[in-house]
Motif scaffolding. Structure first.
Motif, PDB file in Angstrom:
ATOM      1  N   PRO A 214      20.819 -19.328 -11.116  1.00 40.95           N
ATOM      2  CA  PRO A 214      21.028 -20.590 -11.852  1.00 40.95           C
ATOM      3  C   PRO A 214      20.356 -20.608 -13.215  1.00 40.95           C
ATOM      4  O   PRO A 214      20.778 -21.323 -14.120  1.00 40.95           O
ATOM      5  N   MET A 215      19.327 -19.804 -13.363  1.00 41.49           N
ATOM      6  CA  MET A 215      18.623 -19.724 -14.642  1.00 41.49           C
ATOM      7  C   MET A 215      19.570 -19.358 -15.781  1.00 41.49           C
ATOM      8  O   MET A 215      19.424 -19.834 -16.915  1.00 41.49           O
ATOM      9  N   LEU A 216      20.580 -18.525 -15.507  1.00 43.57           N
ATOM     10  CA  LEU A 216      21.474 -18.060 -16.561  1.00 43.57           C
ATOM     11  C   LEU A 216      22.394 -19.177 -17.043  1.00 43.57           C
ATOM     12  O   LEU A 216      22.703 -19.264 -18.232  1.00 43.57           O
ATOM     13  N   ALA A 217      22.840 -20.027 -16.134  1.00 39.75           N
ATOM     14  CA  ALA A 217      23.641 -21.183 -16.555  1.00 39.75           C
ATOM     15  C   ALA A 217      22.807 -22.118 -17.407  1.00 39.75           C
ATOM     16  O   ALA A 217      23.293 -22.688 -18.400  1.00 39.75           O
ATOM     17  N   ARG A 218      21.538 -22.287 -17.045  1.00 41.61           N
ATOM     18  CA  ARG A 218      20.648 -23.119 -17.859  1.00 41.61           C
ATOM     19  C   ARG A 218      20.437 -22.502 -19.239  1.00 41.61           C
ATOM     20  O   ARG A 218      20.347 -23.206 -20.246  1.00 41.61           O
ATOM     21  N   ALA A 219      20.356 -21.163 -19.291  1.00 41.71           N
ATOM     22  CA  ALA A 219      20.178 -20.473 -20.573  1.00 41.71           C
ATOM     23  C   ALA A 219      21.364 -20.727 -21.492  1.00 41.71           C
ATOM     24  O   ALA A 219      21.191 -20.944 -22.703  1.00 41.71           O
ATOM     25  N   VAL A 220      22.581 -20.716 -20.940  1.00 44.78           N
ATOM     26  CA  VAL A 220      23.779 -20.983 -21.738  1.00 44.78           C
ATOM     27  C   VAL A 220      23.727 -22.403 -22.296  1.00 44.78           C
ATOM     28  O   VAL A 220      23.952 -22.634 -23.490  1.00 44.78           O
ATOM     29  N   ASN A 221      23.426 -23.367 -21.434  1.00 45.74           N
ATOM     30  CA  ASN A 221      23.385 -24.768 -21.865  1.00 45.74           C
ATOM     31  C   ASN A 221      22.304 -25.008 -22.911  1.00 45.74           C
ATOM     32  O   ASN A 221      22.482 -25.796 -23.848  1.00 45.74           O
ATOM     33  N   GLN A 222      21.175 -24.316 -22.749  1.00 45.37           N
ATOM     34  CA  GLN A 222      20.058 -24.511 -23.678  1.00 45.37           C
ATOM     35  C   GLN A 222      20.367 -23.891 -25.039  1.00 45.37           C
ATOM     36  O   GLN A 222      19.971 -24.432 -26.080  1.00 45.37           O
ATOM     37  N   ALA A 223      21.074 -22.760 -25.054  1.00 45.55           N
ATOM     38  CA  ALA A 223      21.341 -22.051 -26.314  1.00 45.55           C
ATOM     39  C   ALA A 223      22.470 -22.685 -27.107  1.00 45.55           C
ATOM     40  O   ALA A 223      22.590 -22.474 -28.310  1.00 45.55           O
ATOM     41  N   ALA A 224      23.333 -23.465 -26.441  1.00 44.68           N
ATOM     42  CA  ALA A 224      24.500 -24.049 -27.103  1.00 44.68           C
ATOM     43  C   ALA A 224      24.154 -25.392 -27.730  1.00 44.68           C
ATOM     44  O   ALA A 224      23.419 -26.190 -27.154  1.00 44.68           O
ATOM     45  N   CYS A 225      24.707 -25.627 -28.910  1.00 41.90           N
ATOM     46  CA  CYS A 225      24.624 -26.956 -29.509  1.00 41.90           C
ATOM     47  C   CYS A 225      26.027 -27.473 -29.790  1.00 41.90           C
ATOM     48  O   CYS A 225      26.216 -28.394 -30.590  1.00 41.90           O
ATOM     49  N   GLY A 226      27.004 -26.870 -29.121  1.00 42.46           N
ATOM     50  CA  GLY A 226      28.397 -27.267 -29.314  1.00 42.46           C
ATOM     51  C   GLY A 226      29.244 -26.859 -28.131  1.00 42.46           C
ATOM     52  O   GLY A 226      28.916 -27.182 -26.983  1.00 42.46           O
ATOM     53  N   THR A 227      30.267 -26.107 -28.374  1.00 44.62           N
ATOM     54  CA  THR A 227      31.272 -25.765 -27.361  1.00 44.62           C
ATOM     55  C   THR A 227      30.844 -24.568 -26.521  1.00 44.62           C
ATOM     56  O   THR A 227      30.264 -23.603 -27.031  1.00 44.62           O
ATOM     57  N   VAL A 228      31.160 -24.625 -25.227  1.00 39.06           N
ATOM     58  CA  VAL A 228      30.968 -23.489 -24.325  1.00 39.06           C
ATOM     59  C   VAL A 228      32.319 -23.149 -23.711  1.00 39.06           C
ATOM     60  O   VAL A 228      32.984 -24.015 -23.133  1.00 39.06           O
ATOM     61  N   LEU A 229      32.726 -21.888 -23.845  1.00 39.01           N
ATOM     62  CA  LEU A 229      33.960 -21.393 -23.247  1.00 39.01           C
ATOM     63  C   LEU A 229      33.614 -20.380 -22.161  1.00 39.01           C
ATOM     64  O   LEU A 229      32.786 -19.496 -22.376  1.00 39.01           O
ATOM     65  N   TYR A 230      34.241 -20.526 -21.006  1.00 39.58           N
ATOM     66  CA  TYR A 230      34.036 -19.598 -19.897  1.00 39.58           C
ATOM     67  C   TYR A 230      35.313 -18.783 -19.719  1.00 39.58           C
ATOM     68  O   TYR A 230      36.418 -19.344 -19.662  1.00 39.58           O
ATOM     69  N   LEU A 231      35.170 -17.461 -19.581  1.00 39.89           N
ATOM     70  CA  LEU A 231      36.327 -16.578 -19.459  1.00 39.89           C
ATOM     71  C   LEU A 231      36.252 -15.806 -18.153  1.00 39.89           C
ATOM     72  O   LEU A 231      35.195 -15.262 -17.794  1.00 39.89           O
ATOM     73  N   THR A 232      37.366 -15.725 -17.435  1.00 43.73           N
ATOM     74  CA  THR A 232      37.429 -14.897 -16.241  1.00 43.73           C
ATOM     75  C   THR A 232      38.868 -14.806 -15.750  1.00 43.73           C
ATOM     76  O   THR A 232      39.694 -15.670 -16.059  1.00 43.73           O
ATOM     77  N   ALA A 233      39.110 -13.760 -14.973  1.00 45.27           N
ATOM     78  CA  ALA A 233      40.394 -13.636 -14.282  1.00 45.27           C
ATOM     79  C   ALA A 233      40.292 -14.118 -12.849  1.00 45.27           C
ATOM     80  O   ALA A 233      41.308 -14.347 -12.198  1.00 45.27           O
ATOM     81  N   THR A 234      39.062 -14.273 -12.368  1.00 42.15           N
ATOM     82  CA  THR A 234      38.857 -14.637 -10.957  1.00 42.15           C
ATOM     83  C   THR A 234      37.773 -15.706 -10.851  1.00 42.15           C
ATOM     84  O   THR A 234      36.639 -15.399 -10.451  1.00 42.15           O
ATOM     85  N   PRO A 235      38.070 -16.937 -11.223  1.00 41.60           N
ATOM     86  CA  PRO A 235      37.044 -17.988 -11.175  1.00 41.60           C
ATOM     87  C   PRO A 235      36.555 -18.241  -9.756  1.00 41.60           C
ATOM     88  O   PRO A 235      37.341 -18.213  -8.802  1.00 41.60           O
ATOM     89  N   GLY A 236      35.259 -18.501  -9.631  1.00 37.99           N
ATOM     90  CA  GLY A 236      34.677 -18.766  -8.325  1.00 37.99           C
ATOM     91  C   GLY A 236      34.854 -20.206  -7.898  1.00 37.99           C
ATOM     92  O   GLY A 236      35.371 -21.045  -8.644  1.00 37.99           O
ATOM     93  N   PRO A 237      34.403 -20.522  -6.692  1.00 42.75           N
ATOM     94  CA  PRO A 237      34.582 -21.873  -6.142  1.00 42.75           C
ATOM     95  C   PRO A 237      33.977 -22.972  -7.003  1.00 42.75           C
ATOM     96  O   PRO A 237      34.544 -24.058  -7.120  1.00 42.75           O
ATOM     97  N   ASP A 238      32.816 -22.708  -7.624  1.00 40.55           N
ATOM     98  CA  ASP A 238      32.156 -23.752  -8.409  1.00 40.55           C
ATOM     99  C   ASP A 238      32.990 -24.122  -9.632  1.00 40.55           C
ATOM    100  O   ASP A 238      33.169 -25.311  -9.934  1.00 40.55           O
TER     101      ASP A 238
END
Length: 422
Positions: A214-238
């Motif tokens: 979970p620390m890595l998701a927090r790192a993304v949110n903390q580093a962003a001051c705008g848009t976050v895009l997630y990329l994948t071919a196989t998204p997980g349940p969350d």
């Protein structure tokens, strides 16, 4: 960023004096709170003999204690560059153009969005317009992934697409980077940044260790001051749950850029999951290497099996290299394989995603191993057929038992192909 990291990055002392400093680790309601990873640790776990607090969760970037200070740089956008033009001169398909437009709209709205596209759909190329759009407005852009191989694959492509833009590449052991317009890094590196990027792109968001830390998701949110895009071919349940609840916008692309369907795996039953490479498997390997001049990626579930398969191939006169996550020559071996030397690579799941080899067949040995879940099987199969001229590269799932994961992976690929035809 700690004081040591700031000095290492070459930040002058007079600038450091103007920057906000905060306690790296502070005592709070639930124990010790880390300002770098925003994690909490119980007092009985995070207290050193000297009675200092420390954070074990992000210690991979260096130990922080309650005696340290973190420096937070104010977010200073770059000057707008309305004349900036990317160097890439390729053409997007109609569907890729639609998705690229949706990503630009997401950036302008400052929203979170999932780009769900099949393997080989051209996700990187679809990012180019939104990256260009963000840079023109003076925003900094971070392209991150949980896998270093993905970053090493993306870095030269982004450099060719934006030759006039200063770029930094960071992963474990490279240290902090100075402030640049375009950063490519593993997700752990975002722990060094605070509200720094107008656009953060998380490629292969469903890959280990992003899904387990979970620390890595927090790192993304903390580093962003705008848009976050997630990329994948196989998204997980969350991610899928967030889409269903309308907490996350989604752009969907069910067809590869060349329009051909995904190669559908042939399930081959073999004793021991095929690790001994029985004659019929060797014949199939020789056939694709001879008649189609194809390279071959052979996946195994465990490091100890790499040499076993390599030795078996050598006895048959087939030269193969091996690679795994801790291989010190990992980058060099992947580059050599991309150049066709040798034509067979035996690997663990470290190369299941983010690596593009044109004209490449795929064989998954012991596909029934518990380690190979549905997502992993779909991603491994997705290494095949990525070139327009070789869209039908074969894929073999070799197993001793036909498991539910194999069944679901094959069904998912068929469903994606059916959806792409509609």
């Amino acid at each position: 960023m700690t004081a040591r990291e700031a000095q290492h990055a070459g930040v002058p002392a007079h600038i450091l004096a103007q920057i906000l400093s905060v306690p790296a680790v502070a005592r709070g309601k639930y124990g010790w709170h880390c300002a770098r990873c925003q994690g909490w640790v119980a007092s009985n776990v995070g207290t050193l003999p000297a009675q200092w607090g420390y954070c074990p969760e992000c210690i991979v970037l260096g130990r922080l204690t309650s005696t340290d200070q973190l420096y937070r740089f104010p977010n200073q956008p770059l000057p707008p560059q309305p004349d900036l033009r990317m160097s890439w001169s390729g053409q997007l398909t109609a569907q890729q153009t639609r998705v690229a437009g949706e990503l630009i709209t997401a950036f302008d709205a400052g929203e979170r969005r999932l780009l769900w596209a099949v393997t080989g759909a051209g996700k990187t190329e679809m990012l180019f317009p939104v990256i260009e759009h963000a840079l023109r407005q003076g925003g900094r852009v971070a392209i991150v992934s949980p896998r270093v191989d993905v970053i090493l694959e993306l870095a030269p492509r982004l450099q060719r697409a934006f030759t006039t833009v200063e770029q930094a590449v960071r992963y474990g052991g490279t240290g902090p980077a100075s402030s640049v317009p375009l950063l490519l890094a593993t997700t752990h590196q975002l722990l060094r940044y605070y509200a720094a990027f107008a656009l953060v792109v998380v490629d292969e968001v469903d890959a280990f260790p992003f899904t387990t830390e979970p620390m890595l998701a927090r790192a993304v949110n903390q580093a962003a001051c705008g848009t976050v895009l997630y990329l994948t071919a196989t998204p997980g349940p969350d991610l899928l749950r967030q889409v269903r609840r309308h907490q996350l916008a989604v752009s969907y692309l069910p067809r590869r850029f060349h329009g051909a369907p995904l190669p559908e795996p042939d399930v081959v039953l073999a004793r021991g999951g095929g690790l001994s490479l029985p004659r019929r498997l060797l014949q199939q390997l020789r056939m694709v290497m001879t008649t189609e001049q194809s390279q071959v990626m052979i996946f195994v579930p465990a490091i100890r099996q790499l040499r076993q398969v390599q030795a078996t191939l050598a006895k048959q006169g087939i030269v193969a290299a091996t690679v795994y996550a801790g291989d010190p020559a990992r980058a060099e071996k992947v580059k050599a394989f991309r150049d066709g030397h040798p034509r067979v690579l035996v690997t663990t799941t470290i190369l299941e995603r983010g690596v593009t080899i044109y004209n490449c067949a795929v064989m998954v040995l012991q596909a029934d191993a518990p380690l190979f879940g549905v997502s992993a099987l779909v991603q491994m199969a997705g290494r095949a057929g990525r070139d327009r001229e070789h869209a039908d590269n074969p894929v073999w799932f070799v197993c001793a038992h036909y498991t539910l994961s194999i069944r679901r992976a094959c069904r998912q690929i068929r469903q994606l192909n059916a959806r792409g035809e509609s």
